[in-house]
Design a protein around this motif. Structure first.
Motif, PDB file in Angstrom:
ATOM      1  N   LYS A 144       0.841  -1.207   0.000  1.00  0.00           N
ATOM      2  CA  LYS A 144       0.000   0.000   0.000  1.00  0.00           C
ATOM      3  C   LYS A 144       0.870   1.249   0.000  1.00  0.00           C
ATOM      4  CE  LYS A 144      -1.925   1.523   3.819  1.00  0.00           C
ATOM      5  NZ  LYS A 144      -1.673   0.389   4.686  1.00  0.00           N
ATOM      6  N   GLY A 204      -6.561   1.605   2.727  1.00  0.00           N
ATOM      7  CA  GLY A 204      -6.473   2.228   1.405  1.00  0.00           C
ATOM      8  C   GLY A 204      -7.793   2.834   0.961  1.00  0.00           C
ATOM      9  N   GLU A 264      -3.177  -1.177  -5.430  1.00  0.00           N
ATOM     10  CA  GLU A 264      -2.629  -1.731  -4.179  1.00  0.00           C
ATOM     11  C   GLU A 264      -2.724  -3.258  -4.211  1.00  0.00           C
ATOM     12  OE1 GLU A 264      -5.201  -0.811  -0.919  1.00  0.00           O
ATOM     13  OE2 GLU A 264      -3.861  -1.638   0.604  1.00  0.00           O
TER      14      GLU A 264
END
Lengths: 338, 338
Positions: B154, B180, B218
């Motif tokens: 991330k 995220g 991510e």
């Protein structure tokens, strides 16, 4: 989750046999569990077992009514609800492979509660699984994998269960899809599990066992299918198979539902060994199962012989030739039964 | 799903900073969205933003209260409910990364309904996704992958977003985990999606875009992690990345939560290219991101230089060195910004 047998197969009023393929699959593999079928007026499918009313089914010893038919979209039609409620009132459990959850329909939920009956929605696992650990478990496992979806992975695993038992092996089919769950009375519809728990669910499904016991785990999807490869990989890691069989349909040119071409059998063997070695370094391919239904006898025989020669592995059509050569290969590599 | 900013960060009464890491991550990356924090008596975490009551937060323009702290087991403690209800009564939305669903708590559900407020449970996607198709979409994509879980995927994607934007690229972080999602205001907690829809959810998350636009997706887990590889593979197929960055933590000896050793960076590159080529034949590695926090300056510099030389790729620590060499490699391979 254990679905209690024997079954009454509810076919509703489906327009063709395809819509009742779950029920037909149960009759194929577990005829002794299928006491009868319940069909509504207009039903165009026939499971080939006696037509019974719910009271008759109950009197004949039925314990569970299987909603073994699908409507368009997997939705439960309103006019099927009365039959399900009637079954519950008679004291039967009800199990369904529809997308609609039985318990989401108030009349059904209330009838189940009133009668202490169990509702099984095999597409919606209520079991909470731990995440997979990848630790080696005792017992032996075989996984059927595929060049695509719908190429005979369930059929091959069930045929191996029957042939291995006949040859004296201790062997159990382990279901990972809804029809398989009805056929074995237990299992997990693995594609309905939350993503984090795929391999953990398979570890739960195929626990540690005696050293010479074989679990025959039904595969799903393909490592090469862009829609479902994640499911296939989690299943491979969780099953930690000692052996696998590649299932293939030779006339298919595109993978089901997408534009991608099928991988070769060699590609599938290679990637399965590579990824599967994470949880079982000794994983190996023990055979190829080809659905030759679209070929005539001569072409089928030639294809199986060519495939076997090319890969130095048994190549069979489980329906046309049976799976005995694969059982023999398992005995040769891992030791015979008993 | 779009979480409306700015945020009030609810930290409850957590016993340490680790339990508030979601809130701290939001402040790190989106300080401009974090108007204040709400802490209960005894709270041992501090997000470093002003302490505000709910009325003050509302007056300051806050639109959503983020439950940015976790209790043991991800369960919502009873004594946090009053604050959540108060936020809803004040007209704020509430978003949570807890396992407990906000809407499963009657007082919260009723307060939300009464005030027309939205509840976001980012671990429980209510979005219905189609299955993945694997068809090539326009626009460019980069995926962060890992030798393990929790190795900076991330952080690396967010650092690349910042550096690429500064270099003039059109680039958007695409969140696949709960923190995220709060940082970008949208996204999917991919490990909470039903297994059949992993790649489809990523296709939805990163739709077709302008040819020179970059989505920085991510990553989650690792293709070599026996618990989560299925999620990682579905994410890889759905993201169909043109480029990927391998994230690594050099002092770790076992994969997180299991007994398996870490794969080598080379193994991760090789298997990522092999599996990723199914949906993007041109996939390539553009750099290595190593978390060198446990090393001193000399050791970190030596490790990054050795890794870069061995693999002929940029090797960076996003925190210690920044990601500029990877942005330069992206420009070299795919063309510079604008």
């Amino acid at each position: 989750m254990q679905i209690v047998t024997p079954y009454l197969l509810f076919l509703g009023d489906v327009p063709d046999a395809l819509a009742a393929k779950t029920a037909l699959g149960i009759v194929d593999w577990r005829p002794e569990w299928c006491i009868g079928q319940l069909r509504l007026p207009g039903c165009k499918a026939d499971a080939g077992v006696p037509d019974l009313g719910i009271a008759e089914a109950k009197a004949a010893g039925v314990r569970t009514m299987i909603v073994g038919a699908v409507n368009a979209g997997g939705v439960l039609p309103d006019h099927w609800i009365a039959s399900i409620v009637e079954a519950l009132e008679a004291g039967l459990d009800v199990a369904s492979g529809l997308h609609t959850k039985l318990g989401d329909i108030p009349a059904i939920r209330e009838a189940a509660e009133r009668n202490g009956a169990t509702l099984f929605d095999v597409r919606h696992s209520s079991e909470r699984f731990p995440t997979g650990k990848g630790t080696k478990r005792s017992g032996k496992r075989l996984l059927t994998v595929g060049t695509d979806c719908s190429v005979g992975k369930k059929y091959t695993a069930l045929a191996l269960e029957a042939a291995m038992r006949e040859a004296g092996f201790s062997a159990d089919f382990r279901a990972t899809g809804q029809t398989g769950v009805f056929i074995s009375g237990r299992g997990v519809a693995i594609d309905a599990v939350v993503a984090d728990f795929i391999s953990g669910a398979v570890e739960w499904l195929s626990p540690a066992a005696d050293a010479d016991h074989w679990d025959l785990v039904e595969g799903q999807g393909s490592l090469f299918h862009p829609s479902f490869a994640g499911v296939s990989l989690g299943l491979l890691h969780g099953a930690q198979p000692d052996a696998f069989v590649v299932c293939h349909e030779p006339t298919r040119t595109r993978m089901r539902g997408v534009q991608h071409p099928l991988p070769s059998i060699e590609d599938v063997i290679d990637l399965t060994v590579r990824c599967g070695s994470l949880t079982n370094p000794d994983i190996r391919c023990v055979g190829i199962a080809i659905n030759t239904a679209a070929l005539d006898d001569a072409a089928a025989t030639a294809l199986l012989a060519e495939t076997a020669g090319r890969l130095s592995l048994p190549a069979v059509d489980p329906i046309r030739t049976g799976v005995a050569p694969i059982v023999a290969e398992i005995g040769r590599v891992f030791g015979k039964a008993g």
